[in-house]
Structures are given as C-alpha cells and as structure tokens.
Design a protein around this motif. Structure first.
Motif, PDB file in Angstrom:
ATOM      1  N   ASP A  78      -3.153  -7.895   1.900  1.00  0.00           N
ATOM      2  CA  ASP A  78      -3.743  -6.844   1.067  1.00  0.00           C
ATOM      3  C   ASP A  78      -2.752  -5.840   0.606  1.00  0.00           C
ATOM      4  O   ASP A  78      -1.948  -5.009   1.398  1.00  0.00           O
ATOM      5  CB  ASP A  78      -4.709  -5.991   1.929  1.00  0.00           C
ATOM      6  CG  ASP A  78      -5.936  -6.802   2.287  1.00  0.00           C
ATOM      7  OD1 ASP A  78      -6.403  -7.705   1.426  1.00  0.00           O
ATOM      8  OD2 ASP A  78      -6.559  -6.973   3.429  1.00  0.00           O
ATOM      9  N   ALA A  79      -2.185  -5.879  -0.624  1.00  0.00           N
ATOM     10  CA  ALA A  79      -0.924  -4.942  -0.937  1.00  0.00           C
ATOM     11  C   ALA A  79      -1.651  -3.782  -1.841  1.00  0.00           C
ATOM     12  O   ALA A  79      -2.690  -4.141  -2.698  1.00  0.00           O
ATOM     13  CB  ALA A  79      -0.008  -6.009  -1.868  1.00  0.00           C
ATOM     14  N   ALA A  80      -1.008  -2.587  -1.711  1.00  0.00           N
ATOM     15  CA  ALA A  80      -1.329  -1.614  -2.591  1.00  0.00           C
ATOM     16  C   ALA A  80      -1.020  -1.901  -4.064  1.00  0.00           C
ATOM     17  O   ALA A  80      -0.279  -2.727  -4.329  1.00  0.00           O
ATOM     18  CB  ALA A  80      -0.754  -0.405  -2.146  1.00  0.00           C
ATOM     19  N   PRO A  81      -1.920  -1.282  -4.966  1.00  0.00           N
ATOM     20  CA  PRO A  81      -1.389  -1.602  -6.422  1.00  0.00           C
ATOM     21  C   PRO A  81       0.047  -1.684  -6.798  1.00  0.00           C
ATOM     22  O   PRO A  81       0.869  -2.452  -7.515  1.00  0.00           O
ATOM     23  CB  PRO A  81      -2.187  -0.625  -7.247  1.00  0.00           C
ATOM     24  CG  PRO A  81      -3.448  -0.267  -6.333  1.00  0.00           C
ATOM     25  CD  PRO A  81      -2.841  -0.379  -4.771  1.00  0.00           C
ATOM     26  N   ARG A  82       0.700  -0.531  -6.276  1.00  0.00           N
ATOM     27  CA  ARG A  82       2.179  -0.214  -6.698  1.00  0.00           C
ATOM     28  C   ARG A  82       2.654  -1.515  -6.086  1.00  0.00           C
ATOM     29  O   ARG A  82       4.010  -2.019  -6.582  1.00  0.00           O
ATOM     30  CB  ARG A  82       2.598   1.167  -5.842  1.00  0.00           C
ATOM     31  CG  ARG A  82       4.021   1.323  -6.384  1.00  0.00           C
ATOM     32  CD  ARG A  82       4.362   2.967  -6.084  1.00  0.00           C
ATOM     33  NE  ARG A  82       5.787   3.144  -5.873  1.00  0.00           N
ATOM     34  CZ  ARG A  82       6.860   2.556  -6.320  1.00  0.00           C
ATOM     35  NH1 ARG A  82       6.550   1.862  -7.484  1.00  0.00           N
ATOM     36  NH2 ARG A  82       8.131   3.064  -6.253  1.00  0.00           N
ATOM     37  N   ALA A  83       2.533  -1.893  -4.729  1.00  0.00           N
ATOM     38  CA  ALA A  83       3.525  -2.920  -4.034  1.00  0.00           C
ATOM     39  C   ALA A  83       3.086  -4.154  -4.847  1.00  0.00           C
ATOM     40  O   ALA A  83       3.925  -5.085  -5.050  1.00  0.00           O
ATOM     41  CB  ALA A  83       2.902  -2.944  -2.624  1.00  0.00           C
ATOM     42  N   ALA A  84       1.679  -4.429  -5.317  1.00  0.00           N
ATOM     43  CA  ALA A  84       1.394  -5.698  -6.030  1.00  0.00           C
ATOM     44  C   ALA A  84       2.272  -5.799  -7.351  1.00  0.00           C
ATOM     45  O   ALA A  84       2.581  -6.762  -7.792  1.00  0.00           O
ATOM     46  CB  ALA A  84       0.021  -5.650  -6.092  1.00  0.00           C
TER      47      ALA A  84
END
Length: 117
Positions: A78-84
């Motif tokens: 589960d990655a945050a949008p910025r990390a993704a």
C-alpha cells in the motif's frame, strides 16, 4: 565448433604484429588499441549473463522472488499516491534506458515489482 584451416592465399592475410607492437609500445595504462569497427559498449553487451568469468553477478546467490519478499514484508504493498508516482516514474525511466540499449538486468529487472512478472 569450426576448426581453423590455413589458406593457401597468403595475400588474404596481413601480419600486423610489428605494427601493433609499435603502437602499444607508446601506450600507457588503461589505454585501448582498437579497430574503427570496434565498440566497447557492444563488446560488453555481448558478455553472457551468469557466466562467472564474464558476469560480475554470476556467482551471487539467486534473488528472492517477489512472492517471498511480499511474505516477509520487504516490499510495500500500500503506497501513498506520491510514493506510487515515484515508483512509476522510476520504472518508466528504467524502461526507457532498456529501450535505449542498456542491459535488461540492470534496468527493468532491477524493479522488485517487475522481476517475477
């Protein structure tokens, strides 16, 4: 494997031993004598993967599969949008490098998510 056969046509071959010896006599360490058609990049790309003599990674133990890494929790799911976005941007850059001629092993397969696809 083909065997070497001497040719009767002596004009087909030219001995360049003296020429190469003279050229290398004035060379320093880390210099390379090469033919115009020689490409160091192409010669390094021709190295066989997993051959211990030619591949620096040939004697390393195999990398764990994505499934094993997910089970151990080494790969975030589960990655945050910025990390993704960062992961996708990096993966796109790796793919572009691969399409530009870089080694698949050093580019796209460097991404844990693409390794077992």
């Amino acid at each position: 494997m083909a065997s070497f056969q001497e040719s009767d046509d002596a004009a087909a071959w030219t001995d360049v031993t003296d020429l190469v010896s003279a050229a290398t006599g004035g060379m320093g360490v880390d210099e390379l004598l090469e033919a115009p058609s020689f490409s160091l990049y192409d010669s390094m790309s021709a190295c066989e993967l997993m051959d211990p003599k030619m591949d620096a990674l040939g004697d390393e133990p195999p990398q764990p599969s994505l499934e094993d890494r997910l089970a151990r929790g080494d790969v975030p799911v589960d990655a945050a949008p910025r990390a993704a976005r960062c992961v996708l941007d990096r993966l796109l850059a790796l793919e572009v490098a691969w399409l530009g001629g870089a080694s698949l092993h050093e580019t796209v397969l460097g991404c844990a998510f693409a390794r077992d696809a």
